[in-house]
Design a protein around this motif. Structure first.
Motif, PDB file in Angstrom:
ATOM      1  N   LEU A   9     -30.708  34.528   1.948  1.00 40.63           N
ATOM      2  CA  LEU A   9     -31.649  33.597   1.319  1.00 40.63           C
ATOM      3  C   LEU A   9     -32.399  32.791   2.375  1.00 40.63           C
ATOM      4  O   LEU A   9     -33.615  32.593   2.280  1.00 40.63           O
ATOM      5  N   ALA A  12     -34.842  35.081   4.303  1.00 42.20           N
ATOM      6  CA  ALA A  12     -35.981  35.424   3.448  1.00 42.20           C
ATOM      7  C   ALA A  12     -36.900  34.223   3.271  1.00 42.20           C
ATOM      8  O   ALA A  12     -38.124  34.369   3.260  1.00 42.20           O
ATOM      9  N   ALA A  13     -36.332  33.031   3.132  1.00 40.95           N
ATOM     10  CA  ALA A  13     -37.150  31.825   2.973  1.00 40.95           C
ATOM     11  C   ALA A  13     -37.965  31.555   4.233  1.00 40.95           C
ATOM     12  O   ALA A  13     -39.142  31.209   4.156  1.00 40.95           O
ATOM     13  N   VAL A  21     -37.556  35.237  -1.162  1.00 41.50           N
ATOM     14  CA  VAL A  21     -36.320  34.634  -1.668  1.00 41.50           C
ATOM     15  C   VAL A  21     -36.069  35.052  -3.108  1.00 41.50           C
ATOM     16  O   VAL A  21     -34.937  35.338  -3.495  1.00 41.50           O
ATOM     17  N   THR A  22     -37.122  35.113  -3.886  1.00 39.15           N
ATOM     18  CA  THR A  22     -36.970  35.505  -5.286  1.00 39.15           C
ATOM     19  C   THR A  22     -36.509  36.948  -5.404  1.00 39.15           C
ATOM     20  O   THR A  22     -35.698  37.278  -6.271  1.00 39.15           O
ATOM     21  N   GLY A  78     -40.321  28.282  -0.194  1.00 32.45           N
ATOM     22  CA  GLY A  78     -39.252  29.285  -0.108  1.00 32.45           C
ATOM     23  C   GLY A  78     -37.880  28.662   0.032  1.00 32.45           C
ATOM     24  O   GLY A  78     -36.919  29.103  -0.611  1.00 32.45           O
ATOM     25  N   ALA A  82     -34.810  28.955  -2.493  1.00 29.64           N
ATOM     26  CA  ALA A  82     -33.513  29.402  -1.978  1.00 29.64           C
ATOM     27  C   ALA A  82     -32.401  28.457  -2.433  1.00 29.64           C
ATOM     28  O   ALA A  82     -31.305  28.895  -2.793  1.00 29.64           O
ATOM     29  N   VAL A 110     -33.460  42.073   3.286  1.00 31.20           N
ATOM     30  CA  VAL A 110     -34.294  40.942   3.702  1.00 31.20           C
ATOM     31  C   VAL A 110     -35.581  41.434   4.351  1.00 31.20           C
ATOM     32  O   VAL A 110     -36.672  40.918   4.053  1.00 31.20           O
TER      33      VAL A 110
END
Length: 135
Positions: A9, A12-13, A21-22, A78, A82, A110
């Motif tokens: 998370l 990804a953020a 993140v989604t 993001g 998260a 990711v």
């Protein structure tokens, strides 16, 4: 099935913003079998991920375009999303930590989520900049 770790998370953020993140949060919800329960948060994540660059281009910076400011906005949104997904899945993260189970490697999911998110954000920004009349 074990879910992707919290680091997924965060990565990804940082690199992909709310859309990435989604995607990771939706994958974790699928692994937990709670897509219906998390549908609102997934929808919220996609909506904010799509709206953040659009709002930036149309409202906050319509005359000039500063990419670094957009990146800061996308990363901030993001990290907020998260946090939402972490809170939604905190019991799964806690039980994995307590039992010593490790989730699958987050690298490939990711990277794929970040590439998809960055491409979609670039398309949105390019479309909006092209569609806007010159000032």
């Amino acid at each position: 099935k074990p879910i992707l770790p919290v680091g997924a998370l965060i990565g990804a953020a940082f690199f992909g913003g709310a859309l990435a993140v989604t995607i990771i949060g939706a994958d974790n919800a699928r692994r937990l079998g709670r897509l219906n329960k998390d549908f609102f948060w997934i929808l919220l994540g996609f909506a904010t991920g799509l709206a953040a660059p659009a709002i930036w281009v149309l409202v906050l910076e319509p005359d000039g375009f500063e990419r670094s400011n957009l990146r800061i906005l996308v990363r901030g949104v993001g990290f907020a999303i998260a946090g939402v997904f972490y809170l939604a899945h905190r019991y799964a993260y806690r039980s994995m930590q307590m039992t010593g189970r490790e989730g699958p490697s987050p690298w490939v999911p990711v990277i794929c989520a970040v590439i998809a998110a960055v491409m979609l954000q670039a398309v949105i920004v390019a479309f909006l900049q092209h569609a806007m009349p010159p000032a």
